[in-house]
Design a protein around this motif. Structure first.
Motif, PDB file in Angstrom:
ATOM      1  N   VAL A 184      -8.931  -3.806   2.144  1.00 18.30           N
ATOM      2  CA  VAL A 184      -7.703  -3.744   2.164  1.00 18.30           C
ATOM      3  C   VAL A 184      -7.956  -4.204   3.188  1.00 18.30           C
ATOM      4  CG1 VAL A 184      -5.757  -4.028   2.026  1.00 18.30           C
ATOM      5  CG2 VAL A 184      -6.694  -3.629  -0.357  1.00 18.30           C
ATOM      6  N   GLU A 185      -6.689  -5.455   4.360  1.00 21.52           N
ATOM      7  CA  GLU A 185      -6.712  -5.765   5.420  1.00 21.52           C
ATOM      8  C   GLU A 185      -5.479  -4.992   5.892  1.00 21.52           C
ATOM      9  OE1 GLU A 185      -9.053  -8.892   7.931  1.00 21.52           O
ATOM     10  OE2 GLU A 185      -7.423 -10.169   7.160  1.00 21.52           O
ATOM     11  N   SER A 186      -5.208  -4.492   6.676  1.00 21.94           N
ATOM     12  CA  SER A 186      -3.781  -4.438   6.969  1.00 21.94           C
ATOM     13  C   SER A 186      -3.166  -4.908   7.913  1.00 21.94           C
ATOM     14  CB  SER A 186      -3.466  -2.909   7.951  1.00 21.94           C
ATOM     15  OG  SER A 186      -2.542  -2.929   8.646  1.00 21.94           O
ATOM     16  N   VAL A 187      -2.070  -6.012   7.639  1.00 21.46           N
ATOM     17  CA  VAL A 187      -1.399  -7.161   7.698  1.00 21.46           C
ATOM     18  C   VAL A 187      -0.289  -6.355   9.235  1.00 21.46           C
ATOM     19  CG1 VAL A 187       0.083  -8.860   7.425  1.00 21.46           C
ATOM     20  CG2 VAL A 187      -1.997  -8.244   6.329  1.00 21.46           C
ATOM     21  N   HIS A 188       0.614  -5.502   8.168  1.00 21.04           N
ATOM     22  CA  HIS A 188       2.366  -4.789   8.917  1.00 21.04           C
ATOM     23  C   HIS A 188       1.533  -3.466   8.120  1.00 21.04           C
ATOM     24  CE1 HIS A 188       6.318  -3.907   9.000  1.00 21.04           C
ATOM     25  NE2 HIS A 188       6.562  -4.573   7.482  1.00 21.04           N
ATOM     26  N   TYR A 189       2.820  -2.530   9.576  1.00 19.23           N
ATOM     27  CA  TYR A 189       2.248  -1.631   8.583  1.00 19.23           C
ATOM     28  C   TYR A 189       3.889  -0.405   9.450  1.00 19.23           C
ATOM     29  CZ  TYR A 189       0.347  -0.908  13.287  1.00 19.23           C
ATOM     30  OH  TYR A 189      -0.446  -0.970  14.716  1.00 19.23           O
ATOM     31  N   VAL A 190       3.805   0.984   8.980  1.00 23.21           N
ATOM     32  CA  VAL A 190       4.876   1.835   9.913  1.00 23.21           C
ATOM     33  C   VAL A 190       4.471   2.216  11.027  1.00 23.21           C
ATOM     34  CG1 VAL A 190       5.444   4.156   9.604  1.00 23.21           C
ATOM     35  CG2 VAL A 190       5.410   3.114   7.705  1.00 23.21           C
ATOM     36  N   GLY A 191       5.219   1.476  11.777  1.00 21.30           N
ATOM     37  CA  GLY A 191       5.528   1.482  13.628  1.00 21.30           C
ATOM     38  C   GLY A 191       5.022   0.584  13.998  1.00 21.30           C
ATOM     39  N   ASP A 192       4.830  -0.502  12.990  1.00 25.48           N
ATOM     40  CA  ASP A 192       4.118  -1.668  14.453  1.00 25.48           C
ATOM     41  C   ASP A 192       5.200  -2.452  14.223  1.00 25.48           C
ATOM     42  OD1 ASP A 192       5.122  -3.407  11.903  1.00 25.48           O
ATOM     43  OD2 ASP A 192       2.751  -3.985  11.492  1.00 25.48           O
ATOM     44  N   ASP A 193       5.267  -3.563  15.657  1.00 23.52           N
ATOM     45  CA  ASP A 193       6.444  -4.085  16.043  1.00 23.52           C
ATOM     46  C   ASP A 193       7.295  -4.566  14.831  1.00 23.52           C
ATOM     47  OD1 ASP A 193       5.801  -3.910  18.672  1.00 23.52           O
ATOM     48  OD2 ASP A 193       4.296  -5.566  18.574  1.00 23.52           O
ATOM     49  N   LEU A 194       6.617  -5.291  14.083  1.00 22.51           N
ATOM     50  CA  LEU A 194       7.928  -6.064  13.136  1.00 22.51           C
ATOM     51  C   LEU A 194       8.762  -4.876  11.951  1.00 22.51           C
ATOM     52  CD1 LEU A 194       8.619  -7.495  11.195  1.00 22.51           C
ATOM     53  CD2 LEU A 194       6.495  -7.989   9.537  1.00 22.51           C
ATOM     54  N   TYR A 195       7.703  -3.390  11.499  1.00 21.19           N
ATOM     55  CA  TYR A 195       8.785  -2.331  11.661  1.00 21.19           C
ATOM     56  C   TYR A 195       9.996  -2.036  12.461  1.00 21.19           C
ATOM     57  CZ  TYR A 195       9.312   2.755   8.957  1.00 21.19           C
ATOM     58  OH  TYR A 195       9.579   3.244   8.559  1.00 21.19           O
ATOM     59  N   ILE A 242       1.119  -0.976  -0.052  1.00 15.12           N
ATOM     60  CA  ILE A 242      -0.222  -0.135   0.196  1.00 15.12           C
ATOM     61  C   ILE A 242       0.977   1.276  -0.061  1.00 15.12           C
ATOM     62  CG2 ILE A 242      -1.717   1.566   1.095  1.00 15.12           C
ATOM     63  CD1 ILE A 242      -2.316  -1.557   2.788  1.00 15.12           C
ATOM     64  N   ALA A 243       0.713   1.776  -1.432  1.00 17.76           N
ATOM     65  CA  ALA A 243       1.872   3.097  -1.008  1.00 17.76           C
ATOM     66  C   ALA A 243       1.020   4.378  -1.356  1.00 17.76           C
ATOM     67  CB  ALA A 243       1.882   2.824  -2.613  1.00 17.76           C
ATOM     68  N   GLU A 244       1.795   5.502  -0.835  1.00 22.55           N
ATOM     69  CA  GLU A 244       0.852   6.639  -1.022  1.00 22.55           C
ATOM     70  C   GLU A 244       0.934   7.587  -2.188  1.00 22.55           C
ATOM     71  OE1 GLU A 244       2.694  10.150  -0.926  1.00 22.55           O
ATOM     72  OE2 GLU A 244       4.654   8.798  -0.816  1.00 22.55           O
ATOM     73  N   GLU A 245       0.414   8.087  -2.659  1.00 24.32           N
ATOM     74  CA  GLU A 245       0.447   9.284  -4.381  1.00 24.32           C
ATOM     75  C   GLU A 245       1.351   9.604  -4.497  1.00 24.32           C
ATOM     76  OE1 GLU A 245      -3.577  10.523  -6.806  1.00 24.32           O
ATOM     77  OE2 GLU A 245      -3.738  10.923  -4.608  1.00 24.32           O
ATOM     78  N   THR A 246       1.297  10.623  -3.495  1.00 24.11           N
ATOM     79  CA  THR A 246       2.441  11.550  -3.294  1.00 24.11           C
ATOM     80  C   THR A 246       4.207  11.582  -3.901  1.00 24.11           C
ATOM     81  OG1 THR A 246       1.337  13.006  -2.446  1.00 24.11           O
ATOM     82  CG2 THR A 246       3.459  14.310  -2.839  1.00 24.11           C
ATOM     83  N   HIS A 247       4.413  10.785  -3.289  1.00 27.18           N
ATOM     84  CA  HIS A 247       6.132  10.239  -3.512  1.00 27.18           C
ATOM     85  C   HIS A 247       6.232   8.728  -3.932  1.00 27.18           C
ATOM     86  CE1 HIS A 247       6.050  14.007  -0.928  1.00 27.18           C
ATOM     87  NE2 HIS A 247       7.236  13.932  -2.015  1.00 27.18           N
ATOM     88  N   VAL A 266       5.999   3.354   0.732  1.00 26.14           N
ATOM     89  CA  VAL A 266       4.935   2.446   0.634  1.00 26.14           C
ATOM     90  C   VAL A 266       4.365   2.322   2.336  1.00 26.14           C
ATOM     91  CG1 VAL A 266       4.610  -0.209   1.100  1.00 26.14           C
ATOM     92  CG2 VAL A 266       5.853   0.286  -1.225  1.00 26.14           C
ATOM     93  N   LEU A 267       3.771   2.530   2.485  1.00 27.76           N
ATOM     94  CA  LEU A 267       2.785   2.786   4.003  1.00 27.76           C
ATOM     95  C   LEU A 267       2.719   1.153   5.266  1.00 27.76           C
ATOM     96  CD1 LEU A 267       0.861   5.822   3.355  1.00 27.76           C
ATOM     97  CD2 LEU A 267       3.057   6.197   4.375  1.00 27.76           C
ATOM     98  N   ALA A 268       2.934   0.499   3.857  1.00 26.16           N
ATOM     99  CA  ALA A 268       1.902  -0.324   4.761  1.00 26.16           C
ATOM    100  C   ALA A 268       1.979  -2.072   3.722  1.00 26.16           C
ATOM    101  CB  ALA A 268       0.392  -0.803   5.537  1.00 26.16           C
ATOM    102  N   VAL A 269       1.764  -3.019   3.794  1.00 23.82           N
ATOM    103  CA  VAL A 269       1.150  -3.991   3.569  1.00 23.82           C
ATOM    104  C   VAL A 269       0.040  -5.036   4.064  1.00 23.82           C
ATOM    105  CG1 VAL A 269       2.036  -6.590   3.150  1.00 23.82           C
ATOM    106  CG2 VAL A 269       3.790  -4.610   3.312  1.00 23.82           C
ATOM    107  N   GLY A 270      -1.021  -5.177   2.877  1.00 21.47           N
ATOM    108  CA  GLY A 270      -2.674  -6.179   3.043  1.00 21.47           C
ATOM    109  C   GLY A 270      -2.916  -6.828   2.378  1.00 21.47           C
ATOM    110  N   ARG A 271      -4.082  -7.634   3.143  1.00 18.63           N
ATOM    111  CA  ARG A 271      -4.181  -9.019   1.599  1.00 18.63           C
ATOM    112  C   ARG A 271      -5.454  -8.000   1.524  1.00 18.63           C
ATOM    113  NH1 ARG A 271      -2.555 -13.642   1.281  1.00 18.63           N
ATOM    114  NH2 ARG A 271      -1.746 -13.534   3.654  1.00 18.63           N
TER     115      ARG A 271
END
Length: 159
Positions: A144-155, A115-120, A123-128
């Motif tokens: 889209v269901e969020s799986v992993h995102y900026v700031g989570d434990d995995l990040y 999942i990417a943001e439009e301007t730059h 990628v902000l997140a990964v989802g299903r």
């Protein structure tokens, strides 16, 4: 989230991982070292590429982490969101149809997507994906269901 075990991948496992990600996402990993990290307390396992957490496994399916997707930008399986969705997606929210401005038409329901943001294009997140790519852009509904995102434990994970 703790490390249970870690080991360097064999050359045939590296080749298989590189081929899978190349075919699925259009990316070419070009690391010198690949290390598999088995984690406890999470549904993920990681592959460190040159020491960076670039790939994670979810249900035995490899996909780029947020770090990995920004290091090796995917050409396929990308959903692009508008500026209004950035703060929500970055915080782990599921993606709603009105926030999506573009989606790869080859996405099938159940696929992992970046999942990417439009301007730059970051990628902000990964989802299903909950719908096929052609049905992701529209007026209402969670798609889209969020799986992993900026700031989570995995990040934030460091080895």
């Amino acid at each position: 989230m703790n490390v249970k075990s870690r080991h360097h991948l064999r050359s045939d496992d590296i080749k298989s991982l590189e081929t899978t990600l190349s075919e699925a996402l259009g990316v070419d990993l070009d690391g010198d070292t690949y290390e598999f990290v088995e984690l406890t307390g999470t549904e993920f396992d990681l592959v460190l590429v040159d020491g960076s957490p670039a790939v994670f496994y979810l249900d035995d399916e490899p996909f780029l982490t947020v770090h990995g997707a920004n290091e090796y930008p995917p050409e396929k399986h990308v959903v692009t969101v508008d500026a209004g969705a950035v703060s929500f997606v970055s915080g782990g929210a599921d993606v709603m149809r009105p926030g999506i401005v573009d989606a790869d038409v080859d996405i099938e329901a159940g696929d992992l997507v970046a999942i990417a943001e439009e301007t730059h294009g970051k990628v902000l997140a990964v989802g299903r994906a909950l719908e096929d790519g052609a049905d992701l852009v529209g007026d209402s509904g969670k798609v889209v269901e969020s799986v992993h995102y900026v700031g989570d434990d995995l990040y934030q994970f460091n080895v």
